[in-house]
Write a protein that holds these residues in place. Structure first.
Motif, PDB file in Angstrom:
ATOM      1  N   CYS A  57       0.934  -1.173   0.011  1.00 32.54           N
ATOM      2  CA  CYS A  57      -0.014   0.002   0.063  1.00 32.54           C
ATOM      3  C   CYS A  57       0.896   1.041   0.013  1.00 32.54           C
ATOM      4  O   CYS A  57       0.667   2.071  -1.021  1.00 32.54           O
ATOM      5  CB  CYS A  57      -0.938  -0.032   1.279  1.00 32.54           C
ATOM      6  SG  CYS A  57      -2.254  -1.355   1.379  1.00 32.54           S
ATOM      7  N   LYS A  58       1.910   1.126   0.927  1.00 38.45           N
ATOM      8  CA  LYS A  58       2.894   2.410   0.829  1.00 38.45           C
ATOM      9  C   LYS A  58       3.495   2.554  -0.449  1.00 38.45           C
ATOM     10  O   LYS A  58       3.720   3.812  -0.877  1.00 38.45           O
ATOM     11  CB  LYS A  58       3.718   2.105   2.260  1.00 38.45           C
ATOM     12  CG  LYS A  58       4.995   3.305   2.220  1.00 38.45           C
ATOM     13  CD  LYS A  58       5.915   2.983   3.249  1.00 38.45           C
ATOM     14  CE  LYS A  58       6.903   4.042   3.450  1.00 38.45           C
ATOM     15  NZ  LYS A  58       7.937   3.735   4.618  1.00 38.45           N
ATOM     16  N   TYR A  59       3.971   1.435  -1.120  1.00 40.65           N
ATOM     17  CA  TYR A  59       4.829   1.528  -2.182  1.00 40.65           C
ATOM     18  C   TYR A  59       3.998   2.288  -3.499  1.00 40.65           C
ATOM     19  O   TYR A  59       4.273   3.026  -3.973  1.00 40.65           O
ATOM     20  CB  TYR A  59       5.305   0.254  -2.692  1.00 40.65           C
ATOM     21  CG  TYR A  59       5.967   0.096  -3.972  1.00 40.65           C
ATOM     22  CD1 TYR A  59       7.233   0.554  -4.516  1.00 40.65           C
ATOM     23  CD2 TYR A  59       5.027  -0.335  -5.262  1.00 40.65           C
ATOM     24  CE1 TYR A  59       7.713   0.540  -5.467  1.00 40.65           C
ATOM     25  CE2 TYR A  59       5.736  -0.256  -6.342  1.00 40.65           C
ATOM     26  CZ  TYR A  59       7.000   0.305  -6.570  1.00 40.65           C
ATOM     27  OH  TYR A  59       7.441   0.217  -7.856  1.00 40.65           O
ATOM     28  N   GLN A  63       4.588   5.716  -5.556  1.00 42.64           N
ATOM     29  CA  GLN A  63       4.528   5.491  -7.166  1.00 42.64           C
ATOM     30  C   GLN A  63       3.274   6.383  -7.447  1.00 42.64           C
ATOM     31  O   GLN A  63       3.132   6.357  -8.833  1.00 42.64           O
ATOM     32  CB  GLN A  63       4.368   4.120  -7.592  1.00 42.64           C
ATOM     33  CG  GLN A  63       5.530   2.931  -7.409  1.00 42.64           C
ATOM     34  CD  GLN A  63       6.776   3.737  -7.426  1.00 42.64           C
ATOM     35  OE1 GLN A  63       6.986   3.940  -8.804  1.00 42.64           O
ATOM     36  NE2 GLN A  63       7.491   3.932  -6.568  1.00 42.64           N
ATOM     37  N   GLY A  64       2.694   7.407  -6.900  1.00 41.69           N
ATOM     38  CA  GLY A  64       1.617   8.065  -7.222  1.00 41.69           C
ATOM     39  C   GLY A  64       0.165   7.650  -7.349  1.00 41.69           C
ATOM     40  O   GLY A  64      -0.788   8.344  -8.068  1.00 41.69           O
ATOM     41  N   VAL A  69      -6.868   0.747  -1.004  1.00 40.18           N
ATOM     42  CA  VAL A  69      -7.450   0.190  -0.013  1.00 40.18           C
ATOM     43  C   VAL A  69      -6.711  -1.030   0.242  1.00 40.18           C
ATOM     44  O   VAL A  69      -6.470  -1.831  -0.683  1.00 40.18           O
ATOM     45  CB  VAL A  69      -9.004  -0.172  -0.329  1.00 40.18           C
ATOM     46  CG1 VAL A  69      -9.619  -1.003   0.683  1.00 40.18           C
ATOM     47  CG2 VAL A  69      -9.625   1.203  -0.699  1.00 40.18           C
ATOM     48  N   GLY A  70      -6.536  -1.248   1.456  1.00 41.01           N
ATOM     49  CA  GLY A  70      -5.906  -2.540   1.989  1.00 41.01           C
ATOM     50  C   GLY A  70      -6.657  -3.228   2.718  1.00 41.01           C
ATOM     51  O   GLY A  70      -7.189  -2.907   3.987  1.00 41.01           O
ATOM     52  N   VAL A  71      -7.072  -4.718   2.587  1.00 39.75           N
ATOM     53  CA  VAL A  71      -7.837  -5.646   3.217  1.00 39.75           C
ATOM     54  C   VAL A  71      -7.108  -6.729   3.832  1.00 39.75           C
ATOM     55  O   VAL A  71      -6.063  -7.464   3.179  1.00 39.75           O
ATOM     56  CB  VAL A  71      -8.884  -6.084   2.355  1.00 39.75           C
ATOM     57  CG1 VAL A  71      -9.679  -6.871   2.911  1.00 39.75           C
ATOM     58  CG2 VAL A  71      -9.616  -5.030   1.596  1.00 39.75           C
ATOM     59  N   HIS A  86       1.182   4.678   7.406  1.00 33.85           N
ATOM     60  CA  HIS A  86      -0.196   5.498   7.430  1.00 33.85           C
ATOM     61  C   HIS A  86       0.015   6.517   6.062  1.00 33.85           C
ATOM     62  O   HIS A  86       1.175   6.958   5.797  1.00 33.85           O
ATOM     63  CB  HIS A  86      -0.244   6.143   8.772  1.00 33.85           C
ATOM     64  CG  HIS A  86      -1.279   7.514   8.521  1.00 33.85           C
ATOM     65  ND1 HIS A  86      -2.583   7.231   8.514  1.00 33.85           N
ATOM     66  CD2 HIS A  86      -1.231   8.827   8.360  1.00 33.85           C
ATOM     67  CE1 HIS A  86      -3.415   8.366   8.435  1.00 33.85           C
ATOM     68  NE2 HIS A  86      -2.339   9.371   8.281  1.00 33.85           N
ATOM     69  N   ASP A  87      -1.159   6.871   5.476  1.00 33.99           N
ATOM     70  CA  ASP A  87      -0.988   7.671   4.421  1.00 33.99           C
ATOM     71  C   ASP A  87      -2.574   8.100   4.348  1.00 33.99           C
ATOM     72  O   ASP A  87      -3.343   7.448   4.181  1.00 33.99           O
ATOM     73  CB  ASP A  87      -0.852   7.116   2.974  1.00 33.99           C
ATOM     74  CG  ASP A  87      -0.646   8.346   1.902  1.00 33.99           C
ATOM     75  OD1 ASP A  87      -1.502   8.761   1.470  1.00 33.99           O
ATOM     76  OD2 ASP A  87       0.701   8.636   1.605  1.00 33.99           O
TER      77      ASP A  87
END
Length: 244
Positions: A57-59, A63-64, A69-71, A86-87
């Motif tokens: 998710c962070k990556y 990359q823009g 959404v992470g499940v 976190h973002d």
């Protein structure tokens, strides 16, 4: 079967000590290849199934990606992800991969890293991912290689001095549940042949664009000498596909 071993404190603590848990994507032996199989993530809506610590998710955001959404089924995993990765544009949701429900064409890219061999009905998940992807959207996944999952023992055949002689393969064509030992715990995985993985994607409406059975890079072998035997048999299967 929906497992949640990672919310068991002892299991989670052992997992937290693994190199990939400490070093993130740089310590994941398959990452240098998996990264090349991803499409451009700039301005994309990304879904990460089985997001774990949130490294992918962070990556994606780095990359823009427009949104992510992470499940994941584990609250402990999600707590770590929220605290360390976190973002504002990342939303972490608790849930099983088998239960995902999103609007049609809600995402442009779906990523799943080393999670789908824990899912019993891979075909059903493929059909749901096809539904939630926009036309031309990408699905990139990694699973434990079928050569690795064929036998529940998931271990080498050893010589009299404890040397690793070879990796045994048996019952390859007998698909289904395997009770494997992982981090001193019994874990349920599902063995499927390479053909079953590919045909499930094709039947769901995907076009397969790339396959890989990666081995560690020399940089990884230098940093993590314990990976040396990973060059002797494939441990991961990586697949990239697009929605027709």
């Amino acid at each position: 079967m929906k497992q949640n071993k990672y919310d068991d404190l002892g299991f989670f603590e052992k997992y937290s000590e693994m190199p990939r848990s400490i070093g993130g994507l740089d310590a994941a032996g398959e990452w240098p290849v998996l990264r090349t199989m991803l499409p451009s993530l700039r301005d994309k809506r990304v879904l990460d199934l089985g997001c774990g610590y949130g490294w992918h998710c962070k990556y994606a955001r780095e990359q823009g990606a427009q949104s992510v959404v992470g499940v994941d089924l584990s609250e402990k995993m999600l707590d770590y992800a929220r605290a360390h990765n976190h973002d504002p544009a990342i939303e972490y949701r608790r849930g099983a991969i088998e239960d995902i429900q999103f609007e049609a064409e809600q995402f442009d890219v779906v990523i799943s890293s080393l999670a789908l061999h824990y899912v019993e009905d891979f075909g059903a998940v493929c059909r749901e991912i096809h539904h939630l992807l926009a036309a031309g959207g990408s699905f990139v996944l990694s699973v434990e290689h079928p050569i690795f999952t064929a036998l529940a023992a998931q271990d080498w055949h050893y010589g009299p001095e404890g040397e690793r002689l070879h990796w045994p393969v048996d019952n390859y064509q007998s698909e289904g549940l395997r009770e494997a030992r992982f981090l001193d715990n019994d874990v349920i995985k599902y063995h499927r042949t390479i053909a079953t993985y590919m045909n499930a994607l094709i039947d769901a409406g995907f076009r397969i664009t790339r396959l890989s059975e990666p081995q560690p890079t020399q940089e990884a072998l230098d940093a993590y000498p314990e990976m040396k035997d990973e060059t002797r048999r494939p441990i991961f299967l990586l697949i990239a596909a697009v929605k027709n």
